[in-house]
Design a protein around this motif. Sequence first.
Motif, mmCIF file in Angstrom:
data_model
loop_
_atom_site.group_PDB
_atom_site.id
_atom_site.type_symbol
_atom_site.label_atom_id
_atom_site.label_comp_id
_atom_site.label_asym_id
_atom_site.label_seq_id
_atom_site.Cartn_x
_atom_site.Cartn_y
_atom_site.Cartn_z
ATOM 1 N N ALA A 193 81.509 58.609 108.684
ATOM 2 C CA ALA A 193 80.308 57.819 108.425
ATOM 3 C C ALA A 193 79.877 57.058 109.668
ATOM 4 O O ALA A 193 78.677 56.974 109.974
ATOM 5 C CB ALA A 193 80.559 56.858 107.272
ATOM 6 N N ILE A 197 76.355 57.306 111.521
ATOM 7 C CA ILE A 197 75.527 56.115 111.751
ATOM 8 C C ILE A 197 75.152 56.008 113.230
ATOM 9 O O ILE A 197 73.996 55.703 113.573
ATOM 10 C CB ILE A 197 76.276 54.853 111.270
ATOM 11 C CG1 ILE A 197 76.336 54.843 109.743
ATOM 12 C CG2 ILE A 197 75.588 53.591 111.785
ATOM 13 C CD1 ILE A 197 77.248 53.779 109.168
ATOM 14 N N ILE A 209 67.192 54.122 106.776
ATOM 15 C CA ILE A 209 68.343 53.806 105.930
ATOM 16 C C ILE A 209 68.306 52.323 105.562
ATOM 17 O O ILE A 209 68.530 51.946 104.403
ATOM 18 C CB ILE A 209 69.658 54.132 106.656
ATOM 19 C CG1 ILE A 209 69.658 55.570 107.182
ATOM 20 C CG2 ILE A 209 70.855 53.870 105.753
ATOM 21 C CD1 ILE A 209 69.556 56.633 106.134
ATOM 22 N N TRP A 213 68.180 50.575 101.591
ATOM 23 C CA TRP A 213 69.255 49.726 101.075
ATOM 24 C C TRP A 213 69.093 48.252 101.451
ATOM 25 O O TRP A 213 69.994 47.453 101.213
ATOM 26 C CB TRP A 213 70.602 50.249 101.563
ATOM 27 C CG TRP A 213 71.132 51.377 100.726
ATOM 28 C CD1 TRP A 213 70.764 51.698 99.456
ATOM 29 C CD2 TRP A 213 72.145 52.323 101.099
ATOM 30 N NE1 TRP A 213 71.476 52.779 99.007
ATOM 31 C CE2 TRP A 213 72.332 53.187 99.991
ATOM 32 C CE3 TRP A 213 72.894 52.529 102.247
ATOM 33 C CZ2 TRP A 213 73.248 54.233 100.013
ATOM 34 C CZ3 TRP A 213 73.806 53.570 102.266
ATOM 35 C CH2 TRP A 213 73.978 54.411 101.158
ATOM 36 N N LEU A 226 78.465 49.954 108.736
ATOM 37 C CA LEU A 226 79.168 50.474 107.570
ATOM 38 C C LEU A 226 79.647 49.335 106.676
ATOM 39 O O LEU A 226 79.637 49.458 105.444
ATOM 40 C CB LEU A 226 80.340 51.350 108.001
ATOM 41 C CG LEU A 226 81.074 52.106 106.899
ATOM 42 C CD1 LEU A 226 80.114 52.998 106.111
ATOM 43 C CD2 LEU A 226 82.213 52.941 107.479
ATOM 44 N N VAL A 229 76.812 48.434 104.555
ATOM 45 C CA VAL A 229 76.648 49.399 103.467
ATOM 46 C C VAL A 229 77.638 49.090 102.352
ATOM 47 O O VAL A 229 77.293 49.077 101.161
ATOM 48 C CB VAL A 229 76.845 50.840 103.984
ATOM 49 C CG1 VAL A 229 76.909 51.830 102.819
ATOM 50 C CG2 VAL A 229 75.719 51.234 104.935
ATOM 51 N N PHE A 251 78.298 56.397 101.577
ATOM 52 C CA PHE A 251 77.210 56.618 102.526
ATOM 53 C C PHE A 251 76.950 58.104 102.724
ATOM 54 O O PHE A 251 75.800 58.570 102.651
ATOM 55 C CB PHE A 251 77.549 55.956 103.866
ATOM 56 C CG PHE A 251 76.563 56.250 104.958
ATOM 57 C CD1 PHE A 251 75.365 55.562 105.023
ATOM 58 C CD2 PHE A 251 76.822 57.221 105.909
ATOM 59 C CE1 PHE A 251 74.438 55.835 106.021
ATOM 60 C CE2 PHE A 251 75.916 57.506 106.905
ATOM 61 C CZ PHE A 251 74.720 56.803 106.967
#
Length: 278
Positions: A193, A197, A209, A213, A226, A229, A251
């Motif tokens: 992830a 990213i 993104i 979110w 992360l 997230v 993710f």
Amino acid sequence: MGRTVWYPGHMARGRRQLEALLGSLDLLLEVRAARAPRLTASPLLEEQGRLETWIVLTKADLAEEEVTRRWVDHFRRSGRTAWAVDARKPLPVPFRKALQQRRPDFRELRLAVVGVPNVGKSLLLNRLIGKKSALVGGIPGVTRGVSWFRGEGLLVVDSPGVLDPKSDAGAHRRLAWLNATKGQVIGTPQDLAMDCIAHLEEQGEWGRIASVWNLSRESQSPEERLEGVGRRLGRLLPGGVVDLDGAGRAFLEALGTGKLGRWSLEVPPASREKEGSS
């Protein structure tokens, strides 16, 4: 290039089976992910030039529409037959007609559906043969030992997904972003992830993104991204610490299934040089 360690026996068998099949086929449908047409090219086709091969870009609903259109134009300018489809829906009429035009007068069109894992081969196969199709038994003159299915005017052979044993680890890591390889043998969900990213940051795509979110757009490291997230999705361990592996899995799942919107990992080259099979 360095070799990866993940090359299951069924993939080696798939390569041998397809090579044995070529003399029985009229056409190959090489399935690639519309989001990464170059990265998901089938290694089975690198050395075969004997049989006409069409490129079918699947999961087109997950890729940016304009980028996919440019990929199709790119392949066609390079002398390749290419189509973009969403195999969850009925296949485009022009695609169906083009297949029927390739059909010999005296029998069904014989074709194989090939590609790396999880690019949509099974969905395409099911669309080609229809719900009422059945597994075909022994057919004189046709290679046995693989699964043949009869559809309307078609005799279709399925093949296992095959990854290139010679491709570098970086390619396999990117395939894991698309759920086209087993990420757990390439790296942890956190690492994969964070790599993804970082790529999105480099491509200027993180803002999309962040909008979905409601995440920070300020400059941060991939790990900090992360963590954001994980907090947004409630992936927390006791004490309020973010579960980075859980956040990474969430993710990548969201990105891979389109929950974060349409996204293309690759864009076609600007040059008009002839495109090969990879």
